[in-house]
Design a protein around this motif. Structure first.
Motif, mmCIF file in Angstrom:
data_model
loop_
_atom_site.group_PDB
_atom_site.id
_atom_site.type_symbol
_atom_site.label_atom_id
_atom_site.label_comp_id
_atom_site.label_asym_id
_atom_site.label_seq_id
_atom_site.Cartn_x
_atom_site.Cartn_y
_atom_site.Cartn_z
ATOM 1 N N UNK A 195 0.741 -1.251 -0.200
ATOM 2 C CA UNK A 195 -0.070 0.024 -0.051
ATOM 3 C C UNK A 195 0.894 1.290 0.021
ATOM 4 N N UNK A 196 1.998 1.209 0.700
ATOM 5 C CA UNK A 196 2.859 2.372 0.463
ATOM 6 C C UNK A 196 3.200 3.029 -0.747
ATOM 7 N N UNK A 197 3.267 2.010 -1.831
ATOM 8 C CA UNK A 197 3.690 2.417 -3.299
ATOM 9 C C UNK A 197 2.583 3.200 -3.696
ATOM 10 N N UNK A 198 1.331 3.309 -3.272
ATOM 11 C CA UNK A 198 0.505 4.446 -3.825
ATOM 12 C C UNK A 198 0.866 5.789 -3.697
ATOM 13 N N UNK A 199 1.587 5.957 -2.757
ATOM 14 C CA UNK A 199 2.107 7.526 -2.788
ATOM 15 C C UNK A 199 2.867 7.865 -3.846
ATOM 16 N N UNK A 200 3.545 6.920 -4.361
ATOM 17 C CA UNK A 200 4.329 7.198 -5.680
ATOM 18 C C UNK A 200 3.255 7.399 -6.512
ATOM 19 N N UNK A 201 2.188 6.974 -6.849
ATOM 20 C CA UNK A 201 1.259 7.149 -7.822
ATOM 21 C C UNK A 201 0.477 8.591 -7.650
ATOM 22 N N UNK A 202 0.029 8.719 -6.259
ATOM 23 C CA UNK A 202 -0.974 9.865 -6.081
ATOM 24 C C UNK A 202 -0.443 10.975 -4.976
ATOM 25 N N UNK A 203 1.147 10.638 -4.469
ATOM 26 C CA UNK A 203 1.407 11.667 -3.490
ATOM 27 C C UNK A 203 1.635 13.196 -4.375
ATOM 28 N N UNK A 204 1.980 13.118 -5.426
ATOM 29 C CA UNK A 204 2.197 14.545 -6.169
ATOM 30 C C UNK A 204 0.736 15.316 -6.129
ATOM 31 N N UNK A 205 -0.532 14.435 -6.603
ATOM 32 C CA UNK A 205 -1.766 15.192 -6.506
ATOM 33 C C UNK A 205 -2.231 15.599 -5.034
ATOM 34 N N UNK A 206 -1.614 14.908 -4.039
ATOM 35 C CA UNK A 206 -2.078 15.258 -2.638
ATOM 36 C C UNK A 206 -1.554 16.059 -2.314
ATOM 37 N N UNK A 207 -0.015 16.276 -2.399
ATOM 38 C CA UNK A 207 0.692 17.570 -1.928
ATOM 39 C C UNK A 207 0.289 18.803 -2.847
ATOM 40 N N UNK A 227 -2.963 1.695 -10.697
ATOM 41 C CA UNK A 227 -3.439 1.789 -9.179
ATOM 42 C C UNK A 227 -4.003 0.734 -8.599
ATOM 43 N N UNK A 228 -4.790 -0.061 -9.456
ATOM 44 C CA UNK A 228 -5.656 -1.153 -9.007
ATOM 45 C C UNK A 228 -4.885 -2.342 -8.977
ATOM 46 N N UNK A 229 -3.855 -2.367 -9.304
ATOM 47 C CA UNK A 229 -2.751 -3.716 -8.811
ATOM 48 C C UNK A 229 -2.010 -3.509 -7.357
ATOM 49 N N UNK A 230 -2.298 -2.493 -6.886
ATOM 50 C CA UNK A 230 -1.975 -2.200 -5.632
ATOM 51 C C UNK A 230 -3.135 -2.175 -4.395
ATOM 52 N N UNK A 231 -2.401 -2.609 -3.128
ATOM 53 C CA UNK A 231 -3.657 -2.478 -2.342
ATOM 54 C C UNK A 231 -4.028 -0.960 -2.208
ATOM 55 N N UNK A 232 -5.163 -0.723 -1.229
ATOM 56 C CA UNK A 232 -5.654 0.618 -1.259
ATOM 57 C C UNK A 232 -4.478 1.396 -0.020
ATOM 58 N N UNK A 233 -4.641 2.713 -0.373
ATOM 59 C CA UNK A 233 -3.524 3.600 0.325
ATOM 60 C C UNK A 233 -3.701 3.352 1.985
ATOM 61 N N UNK A 234 -2.571 3.270 2.494
ATOM 62 C CA UNK A 234 -2.375 3.026 4.122
ATOM 63 C C UNK A 234 -3.166 4.104 4.591
ATOM 64 N N UNK A 235 -3.171 3.886 6.168
ATOM 65 C CA UNK A 235 -3.724 4.957 6.869
ATOM 66 C C UNK A 235 -2.457 5.921 7.207
ATOM 67 N N UNK A 236 -2.650 6.937 8.064
ATOM 68 C CA UNK A 236 -1.748 7.876 8.356
ATOM 69 C C UNK A 236 -1.375 8.959 7.480
#
Length: 179
Positions: A107-119, A154-163
């Motif tokens: 799940x931590x890999x999701x930040x590589x995909x969506x981190x730029x959008x969130x920041x 994105x769908x290949x990865x688990x959902x984004x983690x908490x925190x």
């Protein structure tokens, strides 16, 4: 129940598409950083390097170096009390980081995909007086930018983690809207 696979197949064209998406999400926030630091090119250079990779350039050390430079700009602006500029620079750093998405089913890999959008969304929120409606609107724009290849990866990865504080919340909102 069988365990999920430990690795995920990722092609170079998929990495390029994810990186191009990350750049498209981060680039609008660049103006927030450049208002505070018009002569500091580190976030712009990171976005340009990431876009070059998305457009077909090789994944080289220069890409990683630009990511670290943008990250340092984010730390410096954070330390100077410029939260919006810091998140804008962090969005640029994450755009470079998207090129290094790991094929690990974590799940931590999701930040590589969506981190730029969130920041980027957080930068806009802070720039608007910490208005969560502004962040939600930016997340909706980022959702609309995602092409099929990005949502498929994105769908290949688990959902984004908490925190992860407010940025983590924005990542989870975007993640949920894209699945």
């Amino acid at each position: 129940m069988a365990d999920a696979p430990a690795t995920i197949e990722l092609s170079r064209p998929e990495l390029r598409a994810v990186t191009g998406y990350a750049v498209a999400c981060a680039r609008p926030a660049l103006a927030i950083f450049e208002r505070e630091h018009p002569d500091d090119r580190r976030p712009r250079d990171a976005l340009d390097a990431a876009q070059a990779f998305a457009d077909g350039a090789e994944r080289t050390r220069a890409l990683r170096d630009n990511a670290w430079s943008a990250h340092r700009a984010a730390q410096e602006t954070r330390d100077a009390g410029q939260g919006a500029a810091s998140d804008a620079a962090r969005a640029a750093a994450h755009a470079c980081g998207a090129a290094f998405l790991h094929p690990l089913a974590k799940a931590t890999q999701v930040k590589h995909i969506l981190g730029s959008a969130a920041h980027a969304a957080r930068a806009f929120e802070l720039s608007a007086g910490d208005d969560p409606a502004v962040g939600a609107e930016r997340i909706a724009r980022s959702r609309d930018l995602a092409r099929a290849v990005v949502t498929e990866v994105l769908g290949r990865y688990p959902a984004a983690p908490p925190g992860g504080g407010r940025v983590g919340e924005l990542i989870r909102q975007l993640d949920a809207s894209l699945r």
